[in-house]
Motif scaffolding. Structure first.
Motif, PDB file in Angstrom:
ATOM      1  N   ASP A 186      73.388-119.713  -4.599  1.00  0.00           N
ATOM      2  CA  ASP A 186      74.510-118.984  -4.009  1.00  0.00           C
ATOM      3  C   ASP A 186      73.963-118.078  -2.907  1.00  0.00           C
ATOM      4  O   ASP A 186      73.365-117.038  -3.199  1.00  0.00           O
ATOM      5  CB  ASP A 186      75.200-118.157  -5.101  1.00  0.00           C
ATOM      6  CG  ASP A 186      76.155-117.101  -4.545  1.00  0.00           C
ATOM      7  OD1 ASP A 186      76.367-117.055  -3.323  1.00  0.00           O
ATOM      8  OD2 ASP A 186      76.691-116.310  -5.352  1.00  0.00           O
ATOM      9  N   VAL A 237      70.710-118.222   5.490  1.00  0.00           N
ATOM     10  CA  VAL A 237      71.826-118.656   4.649  1.00  0.00           C
ATOM     11  C   VAL A 237      72.126-120.141   4.849  1.00  0.00           C
ATOM     12  O   VAL A 237      72.294-120.894   3.892  1.00  0.00           O
ATOM     13  CB  VAL A 237      73.088-117.815   4.934  1.00  0.00           C
ATOM     14  CG1 VAL A 237      74.275-118.339   4.138  1.00  0.00           C
ATOM     15  CG2 VAL A 237      72.827-116.350   4.603  1.00  0.00           C
ATOM     16  N   ASN A 266      75.510-116.207  -0.789  1.00  0.00           N
ATOM     17  CA  ASN A 266      76.261-114.964  -0.600  1.00  0.00           C
ATOM     18  C   ASN A 266      75.674-113.816  -1.407  1.00  0.00           C
ATOM     19  O   ASN A 266      75.503-112.697  -0.910  1.00  0.00           O
ATOM     20  CB  ASN A 266      77.726-115.160  -0.981  1.00  0.00           C
ATOM     21  CG  ASN A 266      78.435-116.153  -0.083  1.00  0.00           C
ATOM     22  OD1 ASN A 266      78.016-116.380   1.044  1.00  0.00           O
ATOM     23  ND2 ASN A 266      79.502-116.751  -0.582  1.00  0.00           N
ATOM     24  N   GLY A 309      83.340-118.509  -2.904  1.00  0.00           N
ATOM     25  CA  GLY A 309      82.498-117.826  -3.875  1.00  0.00           C
ATOM     26  C   GLY A 309      82.657-118.374  -5.275  1.00  0.00           C
ATOM     27  O   GLY A 309      82.818-117.613  -6.243  1.00  0.00           O
ATOM     28  N   TYR A 330      77.808-125.216  -5.247  1.00  0.00           N
ATOM     29  CA  TYR A 330      78.374-123.896  -4.931  1.00  0.00           C
ATOM     30  C   TYR A 330      79.210-123.954  -3.660  1.00  0.00           C
ATOM     31  O   TYR A 330      78.812-124.575  -2.662  1.00  0.00           O
ATOM     32  CB  TYR A 330      77.268-122.861  -4.774  1.00  0.00           C
ATOM     33  CG  TYR A 330      77.801-121.450  -4.628  1.00  0.00           C
ATOM     34  CD1 TYR A 330      78.323-120.772  -5.721  1.00  0.00           C
ATOM     35  CD2 TYR A 330      77.827-120.818  -3.387  1.00  0.00           C
ATOM     36  CE1 TYR A 330      78.853-119.497  -5.592  1.00  0.00           C
ATOM     37  CE2 TYR A 330      78.346-119.541  -3.252  1.00  0.00           C
ATOM     38  CZ  TYR A 330      78.858-118.884  -4.352  1.00  0.00           C
ATOM     39  OH  TYR A 330      79.387-117.627  -4.222  1.00  0.00           O
ATOM     40  N   PRO A 356      80.382-121.569  -0.912  1.00  0.00           N
ATOM     41  CA  PRO A 356      80.179-120.209  -0.389  1.00  0.00           C
ATOM     42  C   PRO A 356      81.416-119.614   0.260  1.00  0.00           C
ATOM     43  O   PRO A 356      81.509-118.400   0.424  1.00  0.00           O
ATOM     44  CB  PRO A 356      79.055-120.402   0.639  1.00  0.00           C
ATOM     45  CG  PRO A 356      79.169-121.832   1.061  1.00  0.00           C
ATOM     46  CD  PRO A 356      79.653-122.587  -0.141  1.00  0.00           C
TER      47      PRO A 356
END
Length: 647
Positions: free
Chosen positions: A114, A460, A116, A163, A158, A160
């Motif tokens: 993840d 990221v 974030n 979330g 996941y 992003p």
């Protein structure tokens, strides 16, 4: 890294005209450390290092029966779920060794990252749960939560954007949706029989689930948290992976020894590619426009070309290879060998290590076919090297008045075949998610792109970013050389352009020496790109404009002002009476710099300035690119018409 705003140049076209006078003077005087928004400029000579050959470079012992892997681009870490030892091995891609071991639930089979919240989600197939851990730079991994899900959770991916983590529960034939805010299951979605592999398509906000028991793939809408389509694939599909470079979903079919390719535009199968025996995991390598497949039954990895849909290489690895993950920072593929308790590292041939203009060391793909360009000065080099077809997006502000015309001049838009359709918003902040949706292999930017945006793209989204910010005219030549090394297919064009630019600089220096020898009187020059009711905006010492005036055989009237970009009081210009006024023109009303010749007639004291007034296309002197150097012969002729012939 210490950061500070760069001195603004007339190329920043989105600055409101009413604020431009304040911006030029105040920002140029800002001291180091005032803000963390932009890179502090420390000139560096760009350089290039050699790439690797396609080969197995190392084998790393991990836990028992390793299966799933995930990559953290921010810290350069690879996480390995060890089903037989109930833990996760953490591998550093710098040291190529295990730096930590995290105990989790029973029989962990998959892991996802993840970006974030810097967390990992691990599916525990033996305890019907998901373990959540925070990842910190100091190698500490703090337990966050254990989330109960369905029976025998297998794959995990996941999202992003929302979330949320999506977990494929093989035993209960459904998908659990976990919120990363509450660390609880917020939805359960029915799919096919025995779901195992699962992948997120961030371009369309969809999740693809491989149903091993029903030989299908379920398509889930993340907006509705519901299955919207079912796609027939091969026998015993066990894994799905999204390939951003092709906007396709790859499905490994363990029972039919092939990979099904699904278009996410049509949700239909477009190819079925034979690979090795019992293919398990897959991972795309966007740098090479290829993908890798782990063949559990033949103990090897197939390297498949996106262009030809054929296996172009086969590499022997450990026993029973299962999961794979691509490390974009190092250009390497990590393969979990379930039968030998190890991870094989495969090096990619297509990477090259470069040092950009800010001294950042970046691993980039050779000859990338998908590039986003975030500055007109960089686009000038890209076009001159014949690389326009590789550009999939440009930085501009489509929502602002003028759209693309607020960033590029009409002549640039026509010459470079640009349109609003290819815009990614870059003002007031770069839309990094929009950049990522284009699936670029490389982003080329200037220092107007914020440090935060560069970090997001690199850490990221795992997209390499090269910053081209030359500190001198010779630095522009160095950037051309650097681009030729990144794009070997254009190396001949780069060498030719480099020779042309070096020749233009050498000729200008030679003429300057002749002027000095012959005691030629050098004329005073005001080079201006914009005006208001009280000032002419021009170039001070240390700026590119100042260098151009000096090389063209002139004396800058603003040479004594300690600012690189400034508003010169119109009364000072009137008192100095420069012998030449070179003024930037443009027919684009959305550009901050440059006006039509008729508008310049209303500039302060214009009729009382007695020097020769010569219009110049504002793009000739406002961008630090090859066009600036190529303008030198014209400038020299303008200032010395009897001594220098027209170009």
């Amino acid at each position: 890294m210490s950061l500070t705003p760069p001195a603004p140049s007339p190329s920043r076209r989105q600055i409101p005209l009413s604020l431009f006078a304040v911006a030029v003077i105040l920002v140029a005087a800002v001291s180091i450390g005032t803000t963390a928004a932009y890179f502090e400029f420390h000139p560096s000579t760009p350089s290039v290092g050699g790439g690797n050959q396609p080969t197995v470079v190392s084998t790393i012992p991990v836990g028992t029966d390793p299966e799933g892997l995930a990559y953290d681009p921010a810290l350069g870490l690879v996480f390995v779920a060890n089903t037989g030892s109930d833990n996760v091995s953490v591998i550093s891609d710098t040291t190529a060794g295990v730096v930590a071991t995290i105990p989790v639930g029973d029989a962990p089979s998959a892991v996802t990252y993840d970006p974030n919240d810097s967390e990992i989600f691990v599916t525990n197939s033996g305890s019907n749960s998901v373990s959540v851990f925070s990842v910190f730079p100091d190698s500490n991994y703090n337990f966050v939560a254990t989330v109960d899900v369905g029976d025998h959770p297998a794959g995990v991916t996941y999202d992003p954007t929302d979330g949320e983590a999506f977990v494929a529960n093989e035993g209960s034939h459904n998908v659990s949706v976990i919120s990363n805010v509450t660390d609880t299951v917020v939805a359960t979605i029915g799919v096919g029989d025995d779901p195992t592999g699962i992948a997120y398509d961030f371009a369309l906000g969809e999740v693809f689930v491989a149903n091993a028991g029903s030989d299908t793939v379920s398509l889930i809408s993340t907006a509705a948290n519901a299955t919207e389509a079912t796609i027939a694939v091969g026998t015993d599909p066990v894994e799905t992976v999204y390939d951003a470079a092709t906007s396709e979903v790859l499905v490994t079919n363990e029972g039919s020894n092939n990979v099904t390719v699904i278009s996410d535009a049509t949700n239909r199968t477009v190819a079925a590619l034979p690979v090795g025996t019992a293919p398990a995991g897959a991972t795309p390598d966007t740098a090479k426009s290829e993908f890798f497949v782990a063949n559990a039954g033949s103990d090897n990895v197939s390297d498949v070309s996106d262009a030809s849909d054929r296996v172009v290489a086969s590499l022997s690895v450990g026993r029973d290879p299962d999961g794979l993950v691509y490390d974009s920072g190092k250009g390497e593929v990590f393969v979990a060998n379930a039968g030998s308790g190890s991870v094989t590292v495969i090096s990619d041939t297509s990477n090259v290590v470069v040092t950009d203009d800010l001294g950042r060391v970046v691993t980039v793909p050779l000859d990338p076919q998908r590039v986003v360009v975030l500055a007109p000065s960089v686009m000038d080099i890209v076009y001159r090297l014949g690389l326009r077809s590789s550009v999939v997006g440009i930085g501009c502000t489509p929502a602002e008045p003028g759209g693309i015309y607020s960033e590029y001049s009409p002549s640039q838009i026509t010459l470079w075949s640009l349109s609003n359709a290819s815009c990614v918003t870059d003002y007031p902040e770069l839309d990094t998610g929009g950049v990522a949706l284009l699936g670029p292999q490389l982003v080329l930017a200037a220092t107007i792109t914020s440090a935060q945006a560069v970090d997001e793209l690199s850490d990221v989204f795992g997209i390499p970013v090269v910053l081209l910010a030359p500190a001198s005219l010779q630095g522009i030549v160095s950037d051309v050389r650097l681009m030729g090394e990144i794009f070997p297919e254009s190396l001949s064009h780069a060498s030719q352009l480099e020779s042309t630019l070096d020749g233009a600089l050498a000729n200008a220096s030679a003429l300057d020496s002749e002027f000095a020898t012959d005691h030629v009187a050098l004329p005073s020059v005001l080079l201006t790109y914009y005006f208001d009711s009280s000032a002419y905006y021009t170039y001070g010492p240390g700026s590119f404009g100042d260098s151009l005036i000096a090389l063209a055989g002139g004396v800058n009237v603003a040479a004594s002002v300690p600012l690189q970009y400034l508003g010169l009081n119109a009364t000072v210009a009137l008192d100095d009476q420069p012998q030449f006024i070179l003024y930037g023109t443009s027919n684009d009303t959305y550009l901050v710099s440059g006006e039509t010749p008729s508008v310049w007639s209303s500039a302060p004291y214009w009729s009382q300035l007695t020097g020769s007034k010569i219009p110049l296309d504002v793009t000739l002197t406002s961008e630090a690119d090859p066009t600036m150097i190529l303008a030198l012969p014209l400038l020299m002729h303008d200032l010395h018409p009897s001594l220098v012939p027209p170009p």
